[in-house]
Write a protein that holds these residues in place. Structure first.
Motif, mmCIF file in Angstrom:
data_model
loop_
_atom_site.group_PDB
_atom_site.id
_atom_site.type_symbol
_atom_site.label_atom_id
_atom_site.label_comp_id
_atom_site.label_asym_id
_atom_site.label_seq_id
_atom_site.Cartn_x
_atom_site.Cartn_y
_atom_site.Cartn_z
ATOM 1 N N MET A 1 23.692 -1.205 9.423
ATOM 2 C CA MET A 1 24.498 -2.346 9.012
ATOM 3 C C MET A 1 25.622 -1.988 8.050
ATOM 4 O O MET A 1 26.607 -2.729 7.940
ATOM 5 N N VAL A 2 25.493 -0.890 7.323
ATOM 6 C CA VAL A 2 26.497 -0.515 6.329
ATOM 7 C C VAL A 2 27.664 0.168 7.044
ATOM 8 O O VAL A 2 27.536 1.274 7.559
ATOM 9 N N VAL A 3 28.806 -0.496 7.067
ATOM 10 C CA VAL A 3 29.977 -0.009 7.797
ATOM 11 C C VAL A 3 30.837 0.888 6.919
ATOM 12 O O VAL A 3 31.318 1.934 7.365
ATOM 13 N N THR A 4 31.052 0.491 5.662
ATOM 14 C CA THR A 4 31.791 1.338 4.706
ATOM 15 C C THR A 4 31.003 1.400 3.402
ATOM 16 O O THR A 4 30.343 0.439 3.016
ATOM 17 N N HIS A 5 31.099 2.566 2.744
ATOM 18 C CA HIS A 5 30.371 2.734 1.477
ATOM 19 C C HIS A 5 30.934 3.961 0.763
ATOM 20 O O HIS A 5 31.161 5.005 1.392
ATOM 21 N N HIS B 1 33.148 -14.723 8.751
ATOM 22 C CA HIS B 1 34.117 -13.700 9.132
ATOM 23 C C HIS B 1 34.613 -13.019 7.856
ATOM 24 O O HIS B 1 34.595 -13.622 6.775
ATOM 25 N N PRO B 2 35.093 -11.787 7.939
ATOM 26 C CA PRO B 2 35.662 -11.137 6.758
ATOM 27 C C PRO B 2 36.958 -11.811 6.341
ATOM 28 O O PRO B 2 37.562 -12.553 7.128
ATOM 29 N N PRO B 3 37.429 -11.580 5.108
ATOM 30 C CA PRO B 3 38.687 -12.188 4.662
ATOM 31 C C PRO B 3 39.846 -11.779 5.567
ATOM 32 O O PRO B 3 39.826 -10.722 6.184
ATOM 33 N N ALA B 4 40.847 -12.646 5.632
ATOM 34 C CA ALA B 4 42.021 -12.362 6.442
ATOM 35 C C ALA B 4 42.704 -11.089 5.949
ATOM 36 O O ALA B 4 42.596 -10.713 4.781
ATOM 37 N N ILE C 1 29.891 -9.038 2.888
ATOM 38 C CA ILE C 1 28.878 -9.324 3.906
ATOM 39 C C ILE C 1 29.449 -10.365 4.857
ATOM 40 O O ILE C 1 29.873 -11.447 4.430
ATOM 41 N N ALA C 2 29.458 -10.046 6.157
ATOM 42 C CA ALA C 2 30.007 -10.968 7.156
ATOM 43 C C ALA C 2 29.647 -10.459 8.543
ATOM 44 O O ALA C 2 28.976 -9.427 8.688
ATOM 45 N N LEU C 3 30.098 -11.181 9.566
ATOM 46 C CA LEU C 3 30.069 -10.671 10.935
ATOM 47 C C LEU C 3 31.324 -9.827 11.089
ATOM 48 O O LEU C 3 32.425 -10.356 11.215
ATOM 49 N N ASP D 1 26.060 -8.623 11.966
ATOM 50 C CA ASP D 1 26.018 -8.532 13.419
ATOM 51 C C ASP D 1 25.533 -7.170 13.889
ATOM 52 O O ASP D 1 25.460 -6.917 15.093
ATOM 53 N N LEU D 2 25.186 -6.273 12.960
ATOM 54 C CA LEU D 2 24.818 -4.905 13.315
ATOM 55 C C LEU D 2 23.347 -4.586 13.057
ATOM 56 O O LEU D 2 22.938 -3.431 13.184
#
Length: 404
Positions: A375-379, A81-84, A98-100, A124-125
């Motif tokens: 898969m790349v959500v932000t960049h 999971h991504p960091p809190a 990199i995570a779900l 997950d993408l």
């Protein structure tokens, strides 16, 4: 990677989501990651819930680093999971996460990653239609484990033995199992239930998945108006109509089954609600249903309802009694209940992605690459994932302009 080039630092942090027992990298995969030119940092105790101790990581060539040091040193942050959210301020521009990610279910941090200049990639993408993307498809690998665990979980709660059973003068029929949806988790549920001796039937709209279920020994539920020769139903209104029709069929046949696993999901969208609470209540007392689409307990439900999956009465990560003793299990993160196998599978998805990203001068994120595109959500400070970008824009519009 060329000799003498600076080594990229990969940091694997310990998971903090309640009930999560997986770890994003296992010791057996550490040497392969090292050969890509990466130095591996492990937060102490990261693998303990999967019985993977710090000593095993050290023996494999990793280093231990506390949480703050890991976030500071790592060029690449890796987790299940991504960091809190309370650790977002620790991320820095140029880091790769990199995570779900589940960006459409949890869009809030996505905009913040973009604002901080973090590149985020969701395992997950991965677009499983691309052969090169399949080895990094963590959705499929974790779904298969969830499908296996779903049947075992249901068998534990069911008051009957799954295979045919009897004595010298009495024979009992095998448990009748219905699997709705024959994606990776549904097919694994079929295979597991069949191996345990249950009679399995499958309700599925897609032609290829129907064929795969039959190859595993399942029978098909008759779906009036569906012509398998004509091919898969198309997306849009026609498919929505088919799902509505499927719900009507299920309501009529579901009382005849002892065990039901629902796994009919929609890539990039909300899973369709197929059975209402009153329809589930019509089943025999002691029947068990597992909704694999109910969603993880830590992912927020839609604002207008806590129901998220195929069953109206399923609550994520919870067991509910409906009617006269019908047991409904909202699956939650079932793969986390099989932490060793799930962590191994996830680690190999990670290795496949890192291998794909590796160039002679280090890791290279290239959103124009078809494999990376999905898969790349932000960049570079932008939210690239179109559906999440729309959600964030809608949220901004709903909130209105900032106060003067």
């Amino acid at each position: 990677m060329e000799t003498g080039a600076p080594r990229t630092v990969l940091g694997v942090f310990r998971e903090t989501v309640p009930g999560e027992r997986r770890v994003a990298l296992v010791p057996d995969v550490v040497p392969a990651v090292g050969r890509l030119g990466l130095t591996v940092l492990i937060e102490p105790g990261a693998g303990a819930q999967a019985w993977l101790h710090d000593e095993a990581y050290l023996a494999a060539g990793a280093e231990l680093a506390g949480h703050a040091e890991l976030l500071h040193r790592a060029d690449v942050l890796l987790g299940v999971h991504p960091p809190a959210l309370d650790r977002l301020h620790d991320l820095r521009p140029g880091q790769l996460l990199i995570a779900l990610l589940r960006p459409t279910a949890i869009p809030r941090p996505v905009g913040q990653w973009a604002d901080r200049g973090v590149t985020a990639i969701g395992l997950d993408l991965a677009d499983a239609r691309l052969p090169a993307a399949r080895p990094m498809d963590a959705t499929a690998s974790q779904a298969r484990i969830a499908g296996y665990r779903a049947v075992l979980l249901a068998a534990e709660r069911l008051g009957r033995c799954l295979p045919p059973w009897g004595t010298a003068d009495t024979a009992f029929e095998p448990v009748r199992t219905l699997v709705v949806g024959a994606g990776p988790e549904g097919l694994q549920a079929v295979d597991t239930a069949r191996r345990l001796g249950s009679r399995v039937q499958v309700a599925e709209l897609r032609r290829q998945e129907r064929a795969q279920a039959v190859a595993l020994g399942a029978e098909l539920v008759a779906l009036p108006g569906f012509d398998p020769v004509a091919g898969d139903p198309e997306l849009g209104e026609a498919l929505a109509h088919r799902r509505s029709a499927l719900g009507a069929v299920l309501a009529a046949v579901v009382p005849h089954y002892d065990l039901v696993v629902t796994a009919l999901d929609v890539p990039g969208g909300e899973p369709p609600m197929l059975l209402r609470t009153d329809e589930v209540a019509a089943m025999r007392p002691g029947s068990v249903l597992v909704d694999l689409t109910a969603g993880p307990a830590h992912v927020p439900a839609p604002a207008d309802s806590w129901a998220q999956g195929n069953l109206e009465c399923a609550r994520p990560g919870a067991t509910t009694l409906v009617g006269d003793g019908v047991i409904v299990i909202g699956a939650g993160e079932l793969a986390a209940q099989v932490p060793v196998t799930a962590s191994e599978a996830y680690a190999h998805n990670v290795l496949a992605l890192l291998t794909h990203l590796t160039r002679r001068d280090g890791l290279r994120v290239d959103p124009t690459d078809p494999v990376q595109d999905a898969m790349v959500v932000t960049h570079h400070g932008a939210v690239r994932h179109a559906a999440t970008r729309r959600l964030l824009a809608d949220a901004t519009t709903a909130a209105g302009p900032p106060p003067p």
